[in-house]
Design an enzyme around this catalytic site. Structure first.
Site, mmCIF file in Angstrom:
data_model
loop_
_atom_site.group_PDB
_atom_site.id
_atom_site.type_symbol
_atom_site.label_atom_id
_atom_site.label_comp_id
_atom_site.label_asym_id
_atom_site.label_seq_id
_atom_site.Cartn_x
_atom_site.Cartn_y
_atom_site.Cartn_z
ATOM 1 N N GLU A 136 7.202 -4.547 3.800
ATOM 2 C CA GLU A 136 5.858 -4.087 3.429
ATOM 3 C C GLU A 136 5.920 -2.851 2.551
ATOM 4 O O GLU A 136 5.128 -2.698 1.627
ATOM 5 C CB GLU A 136 5.045 -3.793 4.698
ATOM 6 C CG GLU A 136 3.570 -3.469 4.445
ATOM 7 C CD GLU A 136 3.280 -1.988 4.168
ATOM 8 O OE1 GLU A 136 2.166 -1.666 3.741
ATOM 9 O OE2 GLU A 136 4.180 -1.160 4.375
ATOM 10 N N GLU A 137 6.879 -1.961 2.858
ATOM 11 C CA GLU A 137 6.901 -0.648 2.216
ATOM 12 C C GLU A 137 7.228 -0.700 0.725
ATOM 13 O O GLU A 137 7.060 0.281 0.013
ATOM 14 C CB GLU A 137 7.893 0.277 2.926
ATOM 15 C CG GLU A 137 7.527 0.612 4.374
ATOM 16 C CD GLU A 137 6.313 1.512 4.508
ATOM 17 O OE1 GLU A 137 5.761 1.939 3.478
ATOM 18 O OE2 GLU A 137 5.906 1.800 5.651
ATOM 19 N N ASP A 160 -2.143 -1.854 10.803
ATOM 20 C CA ASP A 160 -1.243 -0.904 10.160
ATOM 21 C C ASP A 160 -1.725 0.487 10.553
ATOM 22 O O ASP A 160 -2.530 0.626 11.488
ATOM 23 C CB ASP A 160 -1.228 -1.108 8.638
ATOM 24 C CG ASP A 160 0.092 -0.667 7.994
ATOM 25 O OD1 ASP A 160 0.642 0.385 8.410
ATOM 26 O OD2 ASP A 160 0.570 -1.346 7.066
ATOM 27 N N HIS A 212 4.952 8.967 6.869
ATOM 28 C CA HIS A 212 6.203 8.977 6.098
ATOM 29 C C HIS A 212 7.014 10.246 6.310
ATOM 30 O O HIS A 212 7.786 10.656 5.443
ATOM 31 C CB HIS A 212 5.945 8.707 4.610
ATOM 32 C CG HIS A 212 5.617 7.278 4.329
ATOM 33 N ND1 HIS A 212 5.817 6.673 3.105
ATOM 34 C CD2 HIS A 212 5.098 6.302 5.124
ATOM 35 C CE1 HIS A 212 5.436 5.408 3.158
ATOM 36 N NE2 HIS A 212 4.987 5.167 4.384
#
Length: 362
Positions: free
Chosen positions: A217-218, A240, A327
């Protein structure tokens, strides 16, 4: 169902082992094995694909197919260049944050196993001579304690080795879960808990349920894109993370007003099918599940977009978990929100009828 009863001690034990395990983008398979082992008692069968997406299936023969989805991968780095002095420069694998790198410990994944290293950084004493340089991709570097390139290579490190942080799971103030990669292994955890609740409460669904843990996904929603074409679902509910916007230096006029502990976040976006979203809103209200709303402009930036625009259009919706410090290695979510996302997905599934088209024109 009381939210107090949703997460068991065994759930938390699985969550900890699942979060602590490294699953960098493109290298998710070991984490997927952990996830499938946990999910096995609650599903009828599994599907996997060539890049490592894993799907637990309930009622695999049913013609109407509903997906609930999270993604398995975490951001990381690649070894990009090894200097003659044995220092390593990196490039991103996903949206890795250069500003948090200095003085972080790292794990470099090699065929010989994990090689330890650190992101070095000049001492403060040496930086005060002139205008300070800030961390950026061009100046952060990893030190393995090697004296030259040959020593680095002798450890099994080469260009293309993937690099993760070793930071592990902890609980702050009894109800805040903290770890790297909560974005979005928490999603995989939550959909697995939905499957567990369905089994333990002896619920029979009138459709096939596909519990999807997507890879990659990233770096552009790639795993979801692939598996959407494989499954050809009729409905997709994606989970998410989104930003808790109450911490310093975040502009609510830009990012919206969202706070962890205030409930799941229901998304508004062109990719989100309105009738499916309203079913989720109604479900939350009927079950007194607190929720928040979040508008995204053109796209959600999540796997919702990949499912929505696949197969000629799949009614898709997004339920997000408010997260602090995305992140970074200290991503933080509230236990109450985790339990309420699980409950909201669970209760929504119980309201979806087989062959529901969600058409605007019926």
């Amino acid at each position: 169902m009381s939210t107090n009863s949703i997460l068991k001690d065994t759930s938390i034990a699985f969550l900890e082992s699942y979060l602590n395990n490294a699953s960098p983008t493109g290298y998710e398979s070991e984490g997927q094995k952990l996830w499938m082992d946990y999910l096995k008692p609650y599903v009828d069968t599994f599907i996997t694909d060539t890049y490592g997406t894993a799907v637990g299936v309930i009622n695999p023969d049913a013609p109407y197919k509903v997906v609930i989805e999270g993604h398995a991968d975490e951001i990381s780095w690649y070894v990009n260049y090894i200097t003659e002095d044995g220092l390593i420069y990196v490039i991103r694998n996903g949206g890795s944050d250069h500003q948090i790198a200095p003085s972080k410990r790292v794990n470099i994944h090699t065929k010989k196993g994990i090689v330890k290293g650190v992101f070095g950084w000049p001492a403060i004493h040496t930086r005060l001579r002139d205008k300070e340089e800030i961390p950026k991709l061009s100046n952060i570097f990893i030190d393995l304690g090697c004296e030259n390139k040959e020593q680095v290579e002798a450890l099994g490190v080469h260009v293309g080795c993937v690099i993760t942080y070793p930071d592990e799971f902890m609980i702050l103030n009894e109800n805040k879960f903290v770890c790297r990669a909560i974005d979005n292994r928490m999603g995989g955890f939550m959909i697995a808990e939905v499957a567990r609740l369905l089994k333990e409460n002896n619920k029979t669904l009138p459709f096939g349920l596909y519990i999807v843990n997507s890879v990659q996904e990233e770096i552009g929603l790639r795993g979801a894109e692939m598996i959407a074409h494989r499954i050809k679902p009729n409905v997709a509910i994606v989970t998410d993370v989104c930003h808790d916007t109450t911490t310093p230096m975040i502009d609510k006029k830009v990012e919206g007003d969202l706070k962890m502990g205030k409930g799941p976040v229901i998304g508004y976006s062109p990719a989100i099918q309105n009738k499916l979203r309203e079913l989720i809103v109604d479900t939350a209200e009927e079950n007194k599940i607190p929720f928040q709303r979040h508008a995204t402009s053109r796209a959600t930036g999540t796997d919702t977009d990949a499912f929505a625009y696949s197969n000629g259009g799949v009614p898709s919706a997004l339920i997000s978990l408010p997260l602090r410090y995305m992140h970074t290695t200290v991503e933080m979510v509230h236990r109450d929100d985790v339990e309420n996302v699980i409950q909201l997905i669970y209760e929504t599934l119980l309201k979806i009828e087989s062959n529901e088209s969600f058409s605007y024109f019926n």
